[in-house]
Structure formats: structure tokens, C-alpha cells
Design a protein around this motif. Structure first.
Motif, PDB file in Angstrom:
ATOM      1  N   MET A   1       0.822  -1.202   0.000  1.00  0.00           N
ATOM      2  CA  MET A   1       0.000   0.000   0.000  1.00  0.00           C
ATOM      3  C   MET A   1       0.861   1.259   0.000  1.00  0.00           C
ATOM      4  O   MET A   1       0.597   2.220  -0.744  1.00  0.00           O
ATOM      5  N   THR A   2       1.904   1.251   0.800  1.00  0.00           N
ATOM      6  CA  THR A   2       2.800   2.406   0.870  1.00  0.00           C
ATOM      7  C   THR A   2       3.430   2.697  -0.487  1.00  0.00           C
ATOM      8  O   THR A   2       3.509   3.854  -0.931  1.00  0.00           O
ATOM      9  N   ILE A   3       3.871   1.645  -1.169  1.00  0.00           N
ATOM     10  CA  ILE A   3       4.507   1.816  -2.483  1.00  0.00           C
ATOM     11  C   ILE A   3       3.511   2.381  -3.498  1.00  0.00           C
ATOM     12  O   ILE A   3       3.824   3.318  -4.244  1.00  0.00           O
ATOM     13  N   VAL A   4       2.306   1.828  -3.524  1.00  0.00           N
ATOM     14  CA  VAL A   4       1.310   2.293  -4.495  1.00  0.00           C
ATOM     15  C   VAL A   4       0.904   3.735  -4.211  1.00  0.00           C
ATOM     16  O   VAL A   4       0.819   4.573  -5.124  1.00  0.00           O
ATOM     17  N   LEU A   5       0.637   4.049  -2.949  1.00  0.00           N
ATOM     18  CA  LEU A   5       0.200   5.406  -2.614  1.00  0.00           C
ATOM     19  C   LEU A   5       1.286   6.433  -2.919  1.00  0.00           C
ATOM     20  O   LEU A   5       1.001   7.529  -3.419  1.00  0.00           O
ATOM     21  N   GLN A   6       2.538   6.092  -2.640  1.00  0.00           N
ATOM     22  CA  GLN A   6       3.620   7.020  -2.958  1.00  0.00           C
ATOM     23  C   GLN A   6       3.760   7.180  -4.468  1.00  0.00           C
ATOM     24  O   GLN A   6       4.019   8.288  -4.976  1.00  0.00           O
ATOM     25  N   THR A   7       3.566   6.087  -5.207  1.00  0.00           N
ATOM     26  CA  THR A   7       3.640   6.160  -6.670  1.00  0.00           C
ATOM     27  C   THR A   7       2.514   7.029  -7.217  1.00  0.00           C
ATOM     28  O   THR A   7       2.714   7.811  -8.164  1.00  0.00           O
ATOM     29  N   LEU A   8       1.312   6.913  -6.635  1.00  0.00           N
ATOM     30  CA  LEU A   8       0.199   7.775  -7.045  1.00  0.00           C
ATOM     31  C   LEU A   8       0.515   9.243  -6.782  1.00  0.00           C
ATOM     32  O   LEU A   8       0.244  10.110  -7.621  1.00  0.00           O
ATOM     33  N   ALA A   9       1.094   9.527  -5.618  1.00  0.00           N
ATOM     34  CA  ALA A   9       1.453  10.906  -5.293  1.00  0.00           C
ATOM     35  C   ALA A   9       2.501  11.438  -6.265  1.00  0.00           C
ATOM     36  O   ALA A   9       2.408  12.580  -6.739  1.00  0.00           O
ATOM     37  N   ASP A  10       3.491  10.608  -6.584  1.00  0.00           N
ATOM     38  CA  ASP A  10       4.538  11.026  -7.525  1.00  0.00           C
ATOM     39  C   ASP A  10       3.970  11.240  -8.929  1.00  0.00           C
ATOM     40  O   ASP A  10       4.429  12.131  -9.663  1.00  0.00           O
ATOM     41  N   ALA A  11       2.986  10.426  -9.304  1.00  0.00           N
ATOM     42  CA  ALA A  11       2.403  10.540 -10.648  1.00  0.00           C
ATOM     43  C   ALA A  11       1.747  11.900 -10.857  1.00  0.00           C
ATOM     44  O   ALA A  11       1.703  12.408 -11.986  1.00  0.00           O
ATOM     45  N   GLU A  12       1.230  12.482  -9.792  1.00  0.00           N
ATOM     46  CA  GLU A  12       0.592  13.799  -9.902  1.00  0.00           C
ATOM     47  C   GLU A  12       1.612  14.905 -10.169  1.00  0.00           C
ATOM     48  O   GLU A  12       1.241  16.001 -10.594  1.00  0.00           O
ATOM     49  N   LYS A  13       2.888  14.628  -9.931  1.00  0.00           N
ATOM     50  CA  LYS A  13       3.933  15.643 -10.101  1.00  0.00           C
ATOM     51  C   LYS A  13       4.639  15.544 -11.443  1.00  0.00           C
ATOM     52  O   LYS A  13       5.609  16.272 -11.687  1.00  0.00           O
ATOM     53  N   GLN A  14       4.181  14.652 -12.326  1.00  0.00           N
ATOM     54  CA  GLN A  14       4.813  14.497 -13.632  1.00  0.00           C
ATOM     55  C   GLN A  14       4.748  15.812 -14.409  1.00  0.00           C
ATOM     56  O   GLN A  14       3.746  16.529 -14.347  1.00  0.00           O
ATOM     57  N   PRO A  15       5.769  16.118 -15.177  1.00  0.00           N
ATOM     58  CA  PRO A  15       5.793  17.394 -15.908  1.00  0.00           C
ATOM     59  C   PRO A  15       4.993  17.377 -17.210  1.00  0.00           C
ATOM     60  O   PRO A  15       4.749  18.425 -17.787  1.00  0.00           O
ATOM     61  N   ASP A  16       4.584  16.188 -17.669  1.00  0.00           N
ATOM     62  CA  ASP A  16       4.033  16.093 -19.020  1.00  0.00           C
ATOM     63  C   ASP A  16       2.634  15.493 -19.017  1.00  0.00           C
ATOM     64  O   ASP A  16       2.283  14.698 -19.897  1.00  0.00           O
ATOM     65  N   ILE A  17       1.804  15.853 -18.033  1.00  0.00           N
ATOM     66  CA  ILE A  17       0.439  15.327 -17.957  1.00  0.00           C
ATOM     67  C   ILE A  17      -0.393  15.878 -19.107  1.00  0.00           C
ATOM     68  O   ILE A  17      -0.413  17.084 -19.364  1.00  0.00           O
ATOM     69  N   LYS A  18      -1.099  14.991 -19.803  1.00  0.00           N
ATOM     70  CA  LYS A  18      -1.912  15.386 -20.952  1.00  0.00           C
ATOM     71  C   LYS A  18      -3.358  15.681 -20.566  1.00  0.00           C
ATOM     72  O   LYS A  18      -3.999  16.559 -21.141  1.00  0.00           O
ATOM     73  N   VAL A  19      -3.905  14.907 -19.626  1.00  0.00           N
ATOM     74  CA  VAL A  19      -5.295  15.077 -19.200  1.00  0.00           C
ATOM     75  C   VAL A  19      -5.278  15.465 -17.726  1.00  0.00           C
ATOM     76  O   VAL A  19      -4.949  14.638 -16.869  1.00  0.00           O
ATOM     77  N   HIS A  20      -5.632  16.689 -17.436  1.00  0.00           N
ATOM     78  CA  HIS A  20      -5.480  17.182 -16.065  1.00  0.00           C
ATOM     79  C   HIS A  20      -6.662  16.827 -15.169  1.00  0.00           C
ATOM     80  O   HIS A  20      -6.491  16.645 -13.969  1.00  0.00           O
ATOM     81  N   THR A  21      -7.861  16.731 -15.727  1.00  0.00           N
ATOM     82  CA  THR A  21      -9.041  16.474 -14.919  1.00  0.00           C
ATOM     83  C   THR A  21      -9.310  14.981 -14.822  1.00  0.00           C
ATOM     84  O   THR A  21      -9.593  14.323 -15.827  1.00  0.00           O
ATOM     85  N   MET A  22      -9.214  14.449 -13.624  1.00  0.00           N
ATOM     86  CA  MET A  22      -9.495  13.034 -13.391  1.00  0.00           C
ATOM     87  C   MET A  22     -10.993  12.847 -13.164  1.00  0.00           C
ATOM     88  O   MET A  22     -11.632  13.622 -12.443  1.00  0.00           O
ATOM     89  N   LEU A  23     -11.570  11.814 -13.769  1.00  0.00           N
ATOM     90  CA  LEU A  23     -12.997  11.571 -13.671  1.00  0.00           C
ATOM     91  C   LEU A  23     -13.352  10.534 -12.604  1.00  0.00           C
ATOM     92  O   LEU A  23     -14.537  10.339 -12.318  1.00  0.00           O
ATOM     93  N   GLY A  24     -12.351   9.895 -12.029  1.00  0.00           N
ATOM     94  CA  GLY A  24     -12.624   8.892 -11.002  1.00  0.00           C
ATOM     95  C   GLY A  24     -11.536   8.845  -9.959  1.00  0.00           C
ATOM     96  O   GLY A  24     -10.439   9.365 -10.156  1.00  0.00           O
ATOM     97  N   ARG A  25     -11.861   8.230  -8.813  1.00  0.00           N
ATOM     98  CA  ARG A  25     -10.871   8.039  -7.757  1.00  0.00           C
ATOM     99  C   ARG A  25      -9.972   6.848  -8.088  1.00  0.00           C
ATOM    100  O   ARG A  25     -10.375   5.911  -8.765  1.00  0.00           O
ATOM    101  N   ASN A  26      -8.775   6.872  -7.556  1.00  0.00           N
ATOM    102  CA  ASN A  26      -7.948   5.675  -7.546  1.00  0.00           C
ATOM    103  C   ASN A  26      -8.484   4.737  -6.469  1.00  0.00           C
ATOM    104  O   ASN A  26      -8.945   5.185  -5.413  1.00  0.00           O
TER     105      ASN A  26
END
Length: 635
Positions: free
Chosen positions: A421-446
């Protein structure tokens, strides 16, 4: 329950006119009499199709309002209120049901439903000559390999053979290599699936995988000291074989019938919506059933197209973001995408935790901290901290980042232990900091499945991510997996079973948690009783049928009574909380005006039966979209 006469059209029309007057039309400038027609045209009348009255309607709204009656029209909740308020809406063709004091609850929602889908485990299932078979089990590796050899001999010359092996043998089977499999299958491509994330393939299959695009230097391709691939694969490398190199079975009426039977078993348990990770094959089956008019259960798939796929970046560029795409009035709706599991399960000693187990199982083995499937611990001995950033990008962590980049939330993801759980949650947090996000609005929860073992670190990280993540809580504590005579959670964690899944603390912390399902024989009412009483009557998966036959008594233990929740909270955790898990709380999970009319009539009073008799209640009516899809007949 009894049927009552319906109201005539003329009586209803008079009531409707009176209702219009009561809505303040008299305050307008034009005289009221001039605005009221002598008779209401029938084209304007839309009566409720169904009225349930004289019961206890547990709305599960924020106040947990208890009403007497509910009216349904056009597949939605029209009104909730008193008997008098709702019965005046009855029209000539309205079906009315006298509940005689019985409870009505929102339709139950089951997560972890991949095993309820035909083809849910196709990527790792046994498959010979295009037909899906059974898992290979045995008392030794040699015995199981003899069975594999027999399957190869059944296969047409040169056709691929996929064999699913028993998970509890991973520690022994992971020592096999392509050389061992070549002796069994020198001509046919052969894959042994050790789990959802590890496998062994022969030389013919390895050649096919590289030709199809598996990078020879991928982290999931194990090599010997001379740099030669051993045939041992994990993560996206084994996914390339299990998914990309496997064709679908032919869709036949037998397959459709099997899926309908599964769906019906959920409906009999009061489950009206099922969600879980799903292959394209699974969704195609559901699509066919929908267009045949035979899909009565709501399906919420998390798509597997990028899961354990070394070509995920290419697939994502060619695939639109399909989150919230649906069939019909919410009959099937795509809720996210899935990635492969970080850890294993209790039966293979693979639950990945921050703290070591009390005991490593003598024969199943596994490491003190479990198995990291993203790093291939079974083959490599490596853990998350041992990987470079470049190596991590070749794991499911890299795929998770790609999904977020294109606006996909994840769901249906196996996640058992605190470190996973710790690994996945940290990876999710890091994914939000990517510099090249194409779709900014998320339509669902992880959304993460299972979550059996928590600790302070994982709870703290979950609180930091807040409402953006939701969690299923697996009920294995109450229905333990049994391997070689041992209840595997207890064998490894002992008395910690009282504290590893602190449900009440998780609710108090404000986390989005619910009771996970996926097995009709362990119904939502069964789960509610377990988490309310904290009593484990050890009728396990493997023991249940035997005990029913020989009358053996079940053992009883109480795990963590301080973590019990009351039955109101428990009902939320199989209804509205699961709706949040699939980001559909505005349409599902409670009985409120405008929501889908998914309802379950129980055989008694949910609020009055003793705690230890909750799972003796039975659904007598299951309603999906206002349509009765299951009705228990009186004996």
C-alpha cells in the motif's frame, strides 16, 4: 408481501391537479382555474412502475433516514416518504408491494469482482486448444509437471499451451527454467503461470515474446550469469505472454450461460453492481449480453489493457480515455484501468508488509516481509529500495504514471499488505507531479482492493491522499485460506489478526473504506455480521462444503472486538461507500430521489434482528433499475 389494488387514472388525475395547486400556482397573475385543464392528457401521465410501502426503507442517506415507502419510475427513485405520501402516487399499472414491516436497503455493491467475470483470470488460466481448463495442483512439483506434460500431449502440434499452477508452490516452481519446460514441450510454446505476476516459459514461447516486442533487456526478463534469458519472467514480461500472445476462446452460448449464472448468483444475494479489473474479453461478453437483453446486473470494469504490458505507452496513445463510457442507463460503465499487483497473498506467503511476519510458513515459505511482484522477489530476491529509477519505470509503477498522464485512474488492484500500500500510494502521489500530464481532470478516484494489513505508516499516507483514493477491505480474516491444513493468515501473523485491519480506526480517520465482496457465497449480509460481531466462525472456503456434509462444528474466535462497527455503518460499507469506490455516489449506494432504483427487500427487519443473526436475513426481492430481477418464492 402482498399485492394491493391500484388507483384509477381519473382518481390519480384529480390528485395530480390538487398537487399542482399545492405547488403555488395560485400565486401567479393568471387565475388558477384558467391554467388547470379539465382532464390531464394521458400522454402527460407517468405513474410509478413500482411502489413498496408499509416497511422500513433504510435510505442510507447522510442522516440514515428511515422511511415507510418508496416509489420507482423510469428506473430511478421517484419519491421516498410515508405510506400516505407514496401511495397517493399509485397509478393504474403500478405494481404495489406491502412490505409488512420488512426492510428495504440500497442494492449491494461488490468490489473485487474479477473472479465473477467469465475470463476474469484468462491471462493466467490454463488454456489448451482454445479451451479454458483448471488449475494444476499436486503433492509435489514432479507430480504437477507430469500433469503439464499430459496437457502438452493433448495440444495440437505447435499450438500454445498455457497452464495455471497452484500459487502455494511458487517457492519451488520458481526454480524451474526454460530448459525444464523444453523437455516437456520441445515444439509447442509453453507457459506456466505461477501467479498473476510470475511465470516460466519455454524457448519456443520466449522466441515468440521477443518477436512480438518484449525488450530482451526488460527488467522482467531474468538472465543467467552469462546474460542468457532463463525463461523466468515477471511483471510486464510475463504479461506480454499471458495477455498479448494468448488468443481469446470462442464466444459461445455456453460461455454466455456461465456468465448469466454467475450474475444470477449475485442478484440472489442482493448484489446489484459488481466491479473489478476486467479484460477486453470479459467486457465483450457483457456487451453481447447487454445487446441480447440478458444483462440484469450492473457491471463496472477496470480495464486491463495496460496491465503488465511492456507496450503500455503505445496502447495508451492509440486508446481514448474511456472512463465513464457506458451502455444503457448505467448498466455497464468503465470506471478505470488496472495495473498489476505489488504483492502476493497469504497462500503463497507473499503479503508485503513494513513489519515482518511472526512466522514464515515451513513449506509455503516466502520472505519475512513478503514478496514484491513489481521487483520479482521470487526470482531476484530484490525489493523496492534495490531498484534504480530507470528500473522502476519498467515496473507497474511506470505504467501507473503513464495512465495518470492520460487521465486514467486505477482500480481493481490487488494490494494486501502495508508495504504494498505504501509503495502504491507514494507512486500515485509522484504521478501527480509528472511534468508532461496530458489530461489534467481526473474523472474517477484511484481504488485499491483487499488492504488486509495496515500500519501507522500506511494509514498516515492514506490520510495525506485523502478523498482521491478509496479502499476495499478484504474479509479473509473471517474466511481464511487453508493450505496444507493451515489457516494461512493465522499461521503467519497469529494473534495480530486482532489488529492488522483496524476498521473502526480507518473510519474514524476519514478514509474511504468499504467491505469488499466478489463471492456470492460470502454475501454482503455475511460480511456485515462478521465486521459487526468480529466473530470468526471458521467455516472456511475449503472446509465449508465438508462441514455441511458431516455436521462438523465450526470453531469460533473473536478478533479485535474494539474494531467492531455498528450495523448502520456496516450497511454504508456495502452500499454508499462502495459507490464512492467507483466514483458513482451521485447515482448509486443510497435510496434518494433521482438515483438508480437499485433496491433489495430483506426477509426481516435489518435494524431489529440480533447481531449474530444478520446473515440469516435473505433478499426476497432484488430490483435493478426499477426492474425486479430476482424474487424469492415462498416455499
Amino acid at each position: 408481501m402482498t399485492q394491493t389494488p391500484t388507483t384509477s387514472a381519473s382518481t390519480f388525475a384529480r390528485g395530480l391537479v390538487a398537487g399542482l395547486l399545492s405547488l403555488g400556482l395560485a400565486g401567479q397573475a393568471v387565475p388558477v382555474r384558467a391554467q388547470v385543464p379539465a382532464a390531464v392528457p394521458p400522454e402527460l401521465l407517468a405513474y410509478p412502475s413500482l411502489v413498496l410501502y408499509n416497511g422500513k426503507v433504510l435510505t442510507v442517506d447522510p442522516q440514515f433516514t428511515v422511511a415507510e415507502a418508496v416509489a420507482v419510475r423510469d428506473g430511478r427513485i421517484l419519491a421516498v416518504g410515508s405510506n400516505a405520501q407514496i401511495r397517493r402516487l399509485v397509478g393504474p399499472a403500478t405494481r404495489t408491494v406491502d412490505l409488512a414491516g420488512k426492510s428495504v436497503v440500497p442494492g449491494f455493491i461488490d468490489s473485487d469482482g474479477d473472479n465473477a467475470f467469465a475470463g476474469g483470470d484468462l491471462y493466467k488460466d490454463t488454456m489448451v486448444n482454445g479451451k479454458v481448463g483448471v488449475k494444476v495442483r499436486g503433492e509435489s512439483v514432479a507430480e504437477m509437471l507430469r500433469q503439464v506434460g499430459a496437457l502438452v500431449r493433448e495440444a495440437k502440434s505447435g499450438s500454445p499451451v498455457f497452464v495455471r499452477m497452484a500459487d502455494e508452490w511458487i517457492a519451488d516452481l520458481s526454480k524451474l527454467t526454460a530448459r525444464d519446460l523444453d523437455a516437456l514441450a520441445p515444439v509447442n510454446p509453453l507457459m506456466l503461470s505461477l501467479s498473476s505476476s510470475e511465470g516460466i516459459i519455454n524457448t519456443v514461447m520466449l522466441t515468440r515474446a521477443f518477436a512480438a516486442g518484449l525488450p530482451p533487456n526488460h527488467i522482467g526478463v531474468i538472465k543467467d550469469a552469462n546474460g542468457k534469458p532463463t525463461g523466468q519472467l515477471f511483471g510486464a514480461a510475463i504479461g506480454m505472454v499471458g495477455w498479448n500472445l494468448r488468443d481469446w476462446p470462442e464466444l459461445t452460448e455456453e460461455i454466455y450461460g456461465a456468465q448469466i449464472a454467475l450474475n444470477d448468483s449475485f442478484l440472489r444475494a442482493g448484489v446489484t453492481t459488481v466491479t473489478g479489473h476486467a479484460s477486453g474479453y470479459t467486457v465483450t461478453i457483457m456487451n453481447q449480453l447487454f445487446h441480447q437483453g440478458r444483462l440484469n446486473l450492473r457491471i463496472r470494469p477496470d480495464m486491463d489493457f495496460a496491465r503488465q504490458n511492456p507496450l503500455a505507452d503505445q496502447f495508451l496513445r492509440r486508446t481514448p480515455n474511456l472512463v465513464n463510457f457506458s451502455l444503457g442507463d448505467g448498466v455497464l460503465r468503465i470506471v478505470g484501468a488496472a495495473v498489476g499487483p505489488v504483492d502476493g497473498a497469504s497462500d503463497d506467503g507473499g503479503i508485503l508488509t513494513n513489519e515482518p511476519k511472526l512466522r514464515v510458513h515451513d513449506t509455503v515459505r516466502g520472505s519475512p516481509f513478503g514478496t514484491n511482484k513489481w521487483t520479482g522477489t521470487s526470482f531476484t530476491g530484490r525489493h523496492w529500495g534495490d531498484l534504480t529509477e530507470a528500473e522502476r519505470r519498467q515496473t507497474e509503477a511506470g505504467t501507473l504514471g503513464l495512465l495518470r498522464k492520460h487521465g486514467w485512474n486505477i482500480g481493481g488492484n490487488h494490494n494486501m499488505g502495508s508495504q504494498a500500500m505504501t509503495i502504491v500510494l507514494q507512486t500515485l502521489a509522484d504521478a501527480e507531479k509528472q511534468p508532461d500530464i496530458k489530461v489534467h481532470t481526473m474523472l474517477g478516484r484511484n481504488a485499491l482492493d483487499h488492504n488486509v494489513i495496515w500500519d501507522k505508516q500506511s494509514i498516515a499516507l492514506a490520510r495525506q491522499l485523502g478523498d482521491s483514493v478509496a479502499y476495499g477491505l478484504n474479509s479473509e480474516i473471517w474466511s481464511p485460506r487453508v493450505v496444507r491444513g493451515d489457516e494461512m493468515l493465522f499461521a503467519q501473523y497469529g494473534e495480530r489478526l486482532a489488529t492488522i485491519q483496524p476498521v473502526k480506526d480507518l473510519v474514524t480517520a476519514g478514509l474511504n473504506v468499504h467491505f469488499e465482496g466478489g463471492k456470492p457465497d460470502e454475501s454482503p449480509l455475511w460480511r456485515i455480521e462478521r465486521f459487526v460481531t468480529r466473530v470468526a466462525r471458521y467455516a472456511t472456503r475449503s472446509e465449508r462444503a465438508r462441514r455441511a456434509g458431516d455436521g462438523a462444528a465450526s470453531r469460533t474466535r473473536i478478533w479485535g472486538p474494539d474494531q467492531a462497527v455498528d450495523r448502520q455503518q456496516a450497511l454504508r460499507m456495502v452500499t454508499i461507500n462502495v459507490a464512492r469506490f467507483i466514483s458513482e455516489e451521485k447515482l448509486l449506494g443510497s435510496i434518494e430521489k433521482g438515483k438508480y432504483a437499485d433496491l433489495v427487500v430483506l426477509s426481516g427487519d435489518y435494524l431489529a434482528v440480533p447481531d449474530d443473526a444478520i446473515d440469516e436475513l435473505e433478499p426476497v426481492l432484488t430490483i435493478v433499475g426499477g426492474k425486479v430481477v430476482f424474487e424469492r418464492r415462498a416455499p
